[in-house]
Design a protein around this motif. Sequence first.
Motif, short mmCIF file in Angstrom:
data_model
loop_
_atom_site.label_atom_id
_atom_site.label_comp_id
_atom_site.label_asym_id
_atom_site.label_seq_id
_atom_site.Cartn_x
_atom_site.Cartn_y
_atom_site.Cartn_z
N LEU A 206 37.17 60.62 6.30
CA LEU A 206 37.30 60.53 5.10
C LEU A 206 38.61 59.49 4.91
O LEU A 206 39.88 60.02 5.15
N SER A 207 38.79 58.97 3.55
CA SER A 207 39.84 58.10 2.86
C SER A 207 39.66 58.14 1.85
O SER A 207 38.95 57.90 1.45
N THR A 208 40.54 58.30 0.89
CA THR A 208 41.05 58.33 -0.17
C THR A 208 40.75 56.69 -1.02
O THR A 208 41.17 55.97 -0.65
N THR A 209 40.50 56.75 -2.13
CA THR A 209 40.56 55.55 -2.51
C THR A 209 41.36 55.33 -3.68
O THR A 209 42.12 56.29 -3.84
N GLN A 210 41.25 54.16 -4.42
CA GLN A 210 42.04 53.73 -6.02
C GLN A 210 41.96 54.79 -6.66
O GLN A 210 43.22 55.10 -7.98
N PHE A 211 40.80 55.26 -6.70
CA PHE A 211 40.40 55.86 -7.58
C PHE A 211 40.49 58.22 -7.51
O PHE A 211 40.77 58.94 -8.34
N SER A 212 40.58 58.33 -6.60
CA SER A 212 40.77 59.58 -6.01
C SER A 212 42.44 60.96 -6.15
O SER A 212 43.21 59.97 -7.07
N ASP A 213 41.60 61.54 -6.21
CA ASP A 213 42.76 62.75 -6.95
C ASP A 213 42.24 64.31 -5.93
O ASP A 213 41.66 64.25 -4.97
N ILE A 214 43.59 64.32 -5.62
CA ILE A 214 43.17 66.06 -4.53
C ILE A 214 44.37 67.32 -6.11
O ILE A 214 44.92 66.40 -5.76
N ASN A 215 43.88 68.13 -6.41
CA ASN A 215 44.22 68.85 -6.80
C ASN A 215 43.65 70.20 -6.33
O ASN A 215 42.80 70.54 -5.52
N SER A 216 44.32 71.62 -6.94
CA SER A 216 43.57 73.00 -6.38
C SER A 216 42.86 73.51 -6.77
O SER A 216 41.66 73.26 -7.83
#
Length: 287
Positions: A206-216
């Motif tokens: 998978l790959s992140t995009t301009q809208f991606s975020d990563i959070n706990s």
Amino acid sequence: MNTIEKLADRNHNGPLKSPLRVIVAAVGNVKAYGTADKKMLHVSVCDPSGVAKAVLFDESKFNDFKERSGLVLHNAIFKNREIIVNAQTKVFRCAIPTVPDNIMQQAVDLIRPQTPEVLPIKDARKSPSKTRVSIRGKITSDGLSKPVTINGRQVQVKTISVQDADDEIKVSLWRDLAKKDLQLGEIVEVTHVVVNGKLYNGEESLSTTQFSDINSAELPTEESDYQVLGIEVEDTTCQLMTCANGVLSSNTELLLTHFLCTLEELPEKFPCSLRVKVKGQEIVKYL
């Protein structure tokens, strides 16, 4: 006067010969571009006829584009269905145009699309190309950030592995997300990811995009039946080898209470069937 619908219908490309009155629906994050540390800003605008994304290249105008503000744009450029605001563009304030709610929501979604549903990793890896999904799981590996060149500019990327109850997958984190401080074993939710077009060591990633975020995040508690083959005791925790669901962990005292036995008697209870509540791969309650 121009409207967004008229410009789109005519497939207009080039400077606008008459003003365009809009409302600013959503404002994105300032981003760098080019090789001289220049900055640009993406916003979405709308009028009663339609929606459009606007790209601002003139930093002096960033503060003019506030959400829910009415603006008249003069000498803007309409290109590939986007509005270009540069040094030659004049920005005038005005009363907020009346816009239908559905058009306003469409405009907001251009910059802040609704977060896709969280899918099990086994389903996320099978999602159609360019379809954004979200996943949740435990970080099992955290690579080093490294620079790569895209369109003449260096950007950062790093690869992590995320594991849920049934599967594990590599995720490429791009740009600012590659700089995030993550911990092995941390439970995270990664949003707006897409399946990479190329296989990673023969497997989907998978790959992140301009809208991606990563959070706990917190893993959901799920109730399920397991066929447990054997057990290994490690101080205050136990590892339970299941037939088809990998290794589960459990608090030893919790397990002894369930079987009403001593530590020495525990191995004699396996193989067996257990109905439990789990959070990820951890047993939180015996049923």
